[in-house]
Motif scaffolding. Structure first.
Motif, short mmCIF file in Angstrom:
data_model
loop_
_atom_site.label_atom_id
_atom_site.label_comp_id
_atom_site.label_asym_id
_atom_site.label_seq_id
_atom_site.Cartn_x
_atom_site.Cartn_y
_atom_site.Cartn_z
N LEU A 50 0.98 -30.17 17.30
CA LEU A 50 0.23 -30.55 18.50
C LEU A 50 1.11 -30.57 19.74
O LEU A 50 0.62 -30.41 20.86
CB LEU A 50 -0.42 -31.92 18.28
CG LEU A 50 -1.55 -31.95 17.24
CD1 LEU A 50 -2.03 -33.37 17.01
CD2 LEU A 50 -2.69 -31.05 17.65
N SER A 51 2.42 -30.74 19.57
CA SER A 51 3.33 -30.70 20.71
C SER A 51 3.61 -29.27 21.16
O SER A 51 3.99 -29.02 22.30
CB SER A 51 4.65 -31.41 20.38
OG SER A 51 5.40 -30.67 19.42
N ARG A 52 3.41 -28.31 20.24
CA ARG A 52 3.56 -26.88 20.58
C ARG A 52 2.61 -26.07 19.72
O ARG A 52 3.00 -25.53 18.69
CB ARG A 52 5.01 -26.43 20.40
CG ARG A 52 5.29 -25.01 20.92
CD ARG A 52 6.78 -24.76 21.08
NE ARG A 52 7.48 -24.80 19.82
CZ ARG A 52 7.70 -23.73 19.05
NH1 ARG A 52 7.26 -22.55 19.42
NH2 ARG A 52 8.37 -23.85 17.93
N PRO A 53 1.34 -25.96 20.11
CA PRO A 53 0.31 -25.31 19.27
C PRO A 53 0.34 -23.80 19.39
O PRO A 53 -0.48 -23.19 20.10
CB PRO A 53 -0.99 -25.91 19.81
CG PRO A 53 -0.69 -26.22 21.24
CD PRO A 53 0.76 -26.59 21.31
N THR A 54 1.27 -23.16 18.69
CA THR A 54 1.37 -21.71 18.67
C THR A 54 1.36 -21.22 17.23
O THR A 54 1.68 -21.97 16.30
CB THR A 54 2.67 -21.22 19.34
OG1 THR A 54 3.79 -21.64 18.56
CG2 THR A 54 2.79 -21.76 20.76
N LEU A 55 1.02 -19.95 17.04
CA LEU A 55 1.03 -19.36 15.70
C LEU A 55 2.43 -19.41 15.11
O LEU A 55 2.61 -19.75 13.93
CB LEU A 55 0.55 -17.90 15.77
CG LEU A 55 0.72 -17.07 14.51
CD1 LEU A 55 -0.05 -17.67 13.34
CD2 LEU A 55 0.29 -15.62 14.77
N GLU A 56 3.43 -19.11 15.91
CA GLU A 56 4.81 -19.09 15.41
C GLU A 56 5.25 -20.48 14.97
O GLU A 56 5.90 -20.63 13.92
CB GLU A 56 5.76 -18.55 16.48
CG GLU A 56 5.58 -17.08 16.81
CD GLU A 56 4.32 -16.79 17.63
OE1 GLU A 56 3.89 -15.61 17.64
OE2 GLU A 56 3.77 -17.72 18.24
N ASN A 57 4.88 -21.50 15.72
CA ASN A 57 5.25 -22.86 15.33
C ASN A 57 4.51 -23.27 14.07
O ASN A 57 5.07 -23.94 13.19
CB ASN A 57 4.95 -23.84 16.47
CG ASN A 57 5.63 -25.18 16.26
OD1 ASN A 57 6.71 -25.26 15.67
ND2 ASN A 57 5.01 -26.24 16.75
N PHE A 58 3.24 -22.87 13.95
CA PHE A 58 2.49 -23.15 12.72
C PHE A 58 3.19 -22.54 11.51
O PHE A 58 3.32 -23.18 10.46
CB PHE A 58 1.07 -22.59 12.84
CG PHE A 58 0.37 -22.45 11.51
CD1 PHE A 58 -0.10 -23.56 10.83
CD2 PHE A 58 0.21 -21.20 10.92
CE1 PHE A 58 -0.72 -23.44 9.59
CE2 PHE A 58 -0.41 -21.06 9.70
CZ PHE A 58 -0.87 -22.18 9.02
N MET A 59 3.62 -21.30 11.62
CA MET A 59 4.28 -20.64 10.50
C MET A 59 5.59 -21.34 10.16
O MET A 59 5.91 -21.54 8.97
CB MET A 59 4.53 -19.17 10.83
CG MET A 59 3.28 -18.32 10.95
SD MET A 59 2.29 -18.22 9.43
CE MET A 59 3.46 -17.50 8.27
N GLN A 60 6.37 -21.71 11.17
CA GLN A 60 7.64 -22.39 10.92
C GLN A 60 7.42 -23.75 10.27
O GLN A 60 8.12 -24.12 9.30
CB GLN A 60 8.40 -22.55 12.23
CG GLN A 60 9.78 -23.18 12.09
CD GLN A 60 10.73 -22.34 11.25
OE1 GLN A 60 10.66 -21.11 11.26
NE2 GLN A 60 11.61 -23.00 10.49
N LEU A 61 6.44 -24.50 10.75
CA LEU A 61 6.16 -25.82 10.19
C LEU A 61 5.60 -25.71 8.77
O LEU A 61 5.90 -26.55 7.92
CB LEU A 61 5.16 -26.56 11.09
CG LEU A 61 5.70 -26.98 12.46
CD1 LEU A 61 4.56 -27.44 13.36
CD2 LEU A 61 6.74 -28.09 12.32
#
Length: 293
Positions: A207-218
């Motif tokens: 939620l602090s950085r809602p991007t596809l790349e951040n989703f994949m990393q998380l």
């Protein structure tokens, strides 16, 4: 849309969860999960019609028990029906197939027999069937949203709240390495404590950085922390990441899903082919669809 001779058809998309946190509650409408996932253009298409005998459920031409789908049928109609499902996603491997079956049969029954139910009412029926049968905890809500749905609060409407990671359409690549039992994992209290802690932190970070790349990393961090991945799956994740792609485990299944990231699509597919047959899906605004008969 049309109805001819009490026949209804509907499609529900598959859903891959990247990370999640379980929220238990005595009321099934409030029970479920928070987290984030991807909604696919593949899923389950269901046709329902009247039956002269007992209710039967057919999946890809084979009779199945399909307890979650059957629970939806039993809730919505009190007469026998024939349910015929065709799947373009693997079953029991982290693609949300049980939820797709439940949702598609709910929509198809509503269409065939003029049940006059709203989308939220159909969603609630499918959600209750999922959580009471232990086949899933949040796929139904994700599938109803499309794209990259963020489950902010657990349960079906009006309790469940959703948002979405904004993203243009993109391809994902998957390899199924085996199966995991959703029920056995959800019943292990030690595993669930770690999952819930990791899932809560991942959602906050997304939620602090809602991007596809951040989703994949998380999602990858969640996978490594929770320890649900097989050695073979971890090798596949490392292979993809080594060439600049991004990948993680489909929850809850022994399945890798990947996006190209800094690598080419061809490189990702060649890397994954070392581990099995590569399935390709598109992620966009893939929502539930009633279909013309």
């Amino acid at each position: 849309m049309s109805t001819k001779g009490h026949v209804g058809r509907a499609f529900a998309p598959g859903h891959i969860t990247g990370f999640f946190e379980i929220h238990d509650d005595p009321l099934p409408q409030k029970r479920g999960s928070t987290g984030c996932g991807l909604v696919l253009d593949g899923g389950i298409e269901t046709t329902v019609s009247e039956s002269m005998g007992r209710t039967e459920i057919i999946l890809d031409g084979i009779p199945v028990l399909a307890e979650t789908t059957r629970a939806v049928v039993d809730k919505l109609v009190d007469f026998p029906v024939r349910v015929s499902c065709t799947s373009s996603i693997p079953i029991g491997c982290g693609f949300g197939a049980s939820a797709a079956g439940a949702l598609s049969v709910a929509y198809a029954l509503n269409e065939a027999f003029s049940l006059d139910l709203t989308s939220n009412q159909l969603l609630e029926t499918a959600h209750i069937a999922e959580v009471t049968n232990g086949s899933g905890m949040g796929d139904v809500e994700g599938q109803s949203q499309g794209g990259i749905p963020i489950r902010l609060s657990a349960g079906c409407p009006p309790y469940g709240k959703l948002d979405r990671v904004p993203s243009p359409p993109f391809e994902i690549f998957c390899v199924v390495l085996g199966e995991l039992s959703t029920g056995s994992i959800l019943e292990d209290s030690a595993i669930m404590r770690e999952i819930n802690s990791a899932g809560r932190e991942a959602l906050h970070s997304l939620l602090s950085r809602p991007t596809l790349e951040n989703f994949m990393q998380l999602s990858k961090q969640f996978t490594l922390r929770c320890g649900l991945a097989s050695e073979h799956l971890l090798d596949a994740i490392e292979s993809v990441n080594a060439i600049g792609g991004m990948s993680s485990q489909a929850m809850l299944g022994d399945t890798i899903f990947a996006i190209s990231g800094a690598a080419s699509k061809m490189d990702i597919m060649l890397s994954l082919k070392e581990f099995g047959d590569v399935l390709t899906y598109n992620v966009g605004s893939c929502n539930l669809l009633p279909l013309d008969v």
